[in-house]
Write an enzyme that holds these catalytic residues in place. Structure first.
Site, short mmCIF file in Angstrom:
data_model
loop_
_atom_site.label_atom_id
_atom_site.label_comp_id
_atom_site.label_asym_id
_atom_site.label_seq_id
_atom_site.Cartn_x
_atom_site.Cartn_y
_atom_site.Cartn_z
N SER A 150 0.85 -1.18 0.00
CA SER A 150 0.00 0.00 0.00
C SER A 150 0.89 1.24 0.00
CB SER A 150 -0.92 -0.01 1.22
OG SER A 150 -0.16 -0.20 2.40
N LYS A 165 -5.41 8.32 -8.64
CA LYS A 165 -5.66 7.27 -7.65
C LYS A 165 -7.11 6.82 -7.83
CE LYS A 165 -5.32 6.05 -2.78
NZ LYS A 165 -6.61 5.34 -2.77
#
Length: 674
Positions: free
Chosen positions: A74, A107
């Site tokens: 992540s 994103k």
């Protein structure tokens, strides 16, 4: 048949990737039917990249687990201009450069996926999962027409793992919900939920009826081809291979360039055909990325810059309290349902009693509710001019609403707690058991929250040790629990008995002890007996020698492991068969046998997982890194090792297989114990 498959794949690419259809839908359908008829007549000649594979197949019993060759990490988040400026400063300092060049991209608000191609042919797809292990969703990914079943061109890598995002466009989401309404079925809350739900269908024929998209943005394993020297060139290469890549990207310099991209995208955000929740910055040079490396579970060379949280107005109908696994009493606002941040919110946290007083939130108030991404919704503030005359102040109850034990609040803490402990409070018992079986702890698949609720409510399970006393009769007596599901739970419990010392410590749910501290304790003490001895009040000072352990954490560990009931729980779990490889004598971190050595794990090892190997290395004082650099001491390579092996060979770094790693650990641990 070969010509038809080639033509149809060309039209699919033009329509779904380039957004430039070359023939009418009716003509495409005619060609598709012709190919279906020919394949039915000549099944022995069906091509593995035939577009007919995209229509879905019969349901599968369950998703099998896939271990990622390269972990899917992540990203660290940034929310302000200052966060971005600090990210740029750290990158420049780490590289010793005056300026740094970045690749900036969107994103996406979707589901992260890893696609594996071998010799250009699509062979496997897996979800992110916990980063190390994901779920095999190959059959469902085949239905996504934007993803090629065979890469373009003649010179394709022998192995390529493409990382990217599966998402659903806003228009396709609206059409799906319209179909759900017409069929009298439940509508999806937002495009991300729709995409995730579609991808997790056991029947891929259902997935094929929903229009999912894909954008590539990263890479895992790579063999048989040179890695492009920058992230922007990697995405250009992907396009040449026929993979969909988002056009909304740029190469910029410095913090000003990053913030300029962020503001430009923010201004166009609502006009984009898909949902995004921010932008992503990556140091563009691959060599610079390797130099910066990783911290914890995230790369130092990348940052997700999130858009501001979404907010909405609603009314507080009541304020109740929830009891957490450590007894923490959390006030929760029960709200008039409101749609915010892509979901309908009915509850929002108020954190603690002091926070309720500071914000002056009262029952009946109109409040601002904020939600960003997957963050728990919170009440930001009340609207003074809308406060009704009969608004009521919140009063912290004196007794636990679950077990009736007194609620106490230590003088030096902001959080009030139920004093009943897990032995008396079923809420703490449930929370502790949910933590014990969670993925990062003992990872007992199939033992979910609802099942634990039943086991506790019916008095079948009181401690974690009771889980290992479950049998088929006890499980089948529960609601919605068939024999097959019961057997799956029993198999998962048996599998969970082989774990690591760090996971076991973490699973106990000791207050203030997260994964990092659990690893530090396992590495420092080497055995559970040594930790239990150090945790007694007489010798508890030893805990302060452990990295990450200060006075508050030491007191928490000492209190938990000095308690006779908790010590008995540890003994019962060991008697039930829980086992791990212990690291021998405790010693200071700087004097541990592999102190100062950095290892990189790649490929599949014959008899152990990479997590297990990493735990053994860390128990001996070594560090496990996610990338190969000149500072790497050893690369441990299993089968299907990827680009990390090639990089190690290029740099002349020592290579180990599993047997050599075990021999090294035996050697250094033996020397340390003499």
């Amino acid at each position: 048949m070969k010509w038809l498959a080639s033509e149809l794949n060309r039209h699919i690419f033009a329509y779904h990737v380039q957004d430039a259809p070359t023939i009418p839908d009716a003509e495409y359908d005619k060609l598709f039917r012709e190919l279906q008829e020919l394949e039915a007549a000549h099944p022995e000649a069906v091509s593995v990249d035939s577009p007919t594979y995209r229509v879905g197949a019969a349901p599968i019993p369950e998703f099998r687990q896939v271990t990622h060759t390269v972990p899917m990490l992540s990203l660290n988040n940034g929310f302000s201009d200052e966060d971005v400026e600090n990210f740029d400063r750290r990158a420049r300092e780490g590289l010793g450069a005056v300026q740094a060049e970045y690749a900036a991209e969107l994103k996406f608000d979707g589901l992260a996926i890893s696609l594996r191609f071998e010799d250009g042919l699509f062979v496997q797809a897996a979800t992110r999962g916990d980063g190390a292990t994901g779920e095999d969703v190959t059959a469902n990914i085949r239905t996504i027409r934007a993803i090629p079943l065979r890469l373009h061109g003649d010179k394709v890598p022998s192995v390529l793992e493409v990382r990217g995002e599966v998402l659903m466009y806003k228009a396709d989401f609206a059409k799906l919900n319209a179909r759900q309404r017409d069929a009298g079925q439940k509508e999806f809350a937002n495009p991300r939920n729709a995409a995730a739900g579609s991808l997790r269908q056991l029947d891929s024929r259902i997935t094929s009826q929903r229009t999912l998209r894909f954008f590539a943005y990263g890479i895992g394993a790579l063999e048989g081809a040179a890695m492009p020297d920058s992230h922007s060139k990697l995405l250009d290469w992907y396009q040449a291979l026929g993979l969909p890549v988002c056009a909304e990207r740029a190469v910029v310099t410095g913090a000003e360039g990053l913030l300029g991209f962020y503001r430009g995208v923010g201004a166009r955000r609502n006009a984009l055909p898909y949902e995004i929740d921010g932008v992503v910055y990556k140091v563009n040079s691959v060599e610079d990325q390797q130099q910066l490396g990783f911290v914890s579970r995230a790369p130092r060379f990348a940052l997700a810059h999130k858009f501001p949280a979404e907010e909405a107005l609603t009314q507080v109908q009541d304020i109740e309290v929830q009891v957490g696994r450590t007894g923490a009493i959390t006030p929760v606002a029960r709200l008039v349902p409101v749609f915010v941040g892509g979901v309908t919110v009915t509850n929002a946290t108020l954190h603690n009693e002091d926070e309720v007083r500071r914000k002056d939130i009262r029952i009946g108030d109109t409040v601002i509710v904020r939600r960003a991404g997957d963050v728990i919704p919170e009440v930001v503030a009340h609207v003074p001019e809308r406060r009704p005359l009969d608004a009521r102040e919140f009063v912290m109850p004196a007794a636990c609403p679950v077990c009736g034990s007194p609620i106490v609040r230590p003088e030096d803490e902001a959080v009030a707690r139920c004093s009943g402990g897990w032995t008396h409070c079923s809420a703490q018992r449930k929370g502790g058991l949910m933590h014990f079986v969670s993925r990062r702890a003992l990872d007992v698949e199939g033992l979910g929250d609802q099942l634990i609720e039943q086991l506790v409510d019916k008095g079948v399970v009181k401690t974690a040790a009771d889980l290992y006393r479950l049998d088929m009769d006890k499980l089948c007596a529960l609601e919605r629990m068939a024999a097959k599901s019961a057997q799956n739970v029993l198999d998962a419990l048996e599998k969970s008995k082989q774990t690591t010392l760090a996971r076991f410590i973490y699973s106990l749910g000791i207050r203030h002890v997260g994964e990092s501290t659990a690893k530090a304790l396992a590495q420092h003490f080497g055995s559970i007996d040594a930790l239990l001895h150090a945790a007694t009040w007489e010798s508890g000072i030893q805990l302060l020698d452990v990295p990450d352990v200060g006075p508050v954490v030491a007191r928490s560990i000492g209190a938990f492991l000095s308690d006779e009931e908790n010590r008995e729980l540890v003994a019962q779990l060991r008697a039930a068969g829980l086992a791990w490889k212990e690291g021998g004598h405790a010693m200071a971190a700087g004097t541990m046998p592999l102190s100062g050595k950095t290892f990189v794990l790649t490929g599949t090892l014959p008899t152990m997982s990479r997590d297990e190997a990493a735990a053994m290395i860390e128990a001996a004082g070594g560090k496990v890194s996610g990338s190969v650099s000149k500072k790497t001491s050893y690369v441990v390579a299993g089968s299907d090792a990827g680009s990390k092996l090639a990089k190690a060979q290029e740099l002349g770094i020592a290579l180990l297989d599993e047997a050599a790693l075990l021999a090294l650990l035996d050697e250094v641990n033996g020397a340390a114990n003499q």
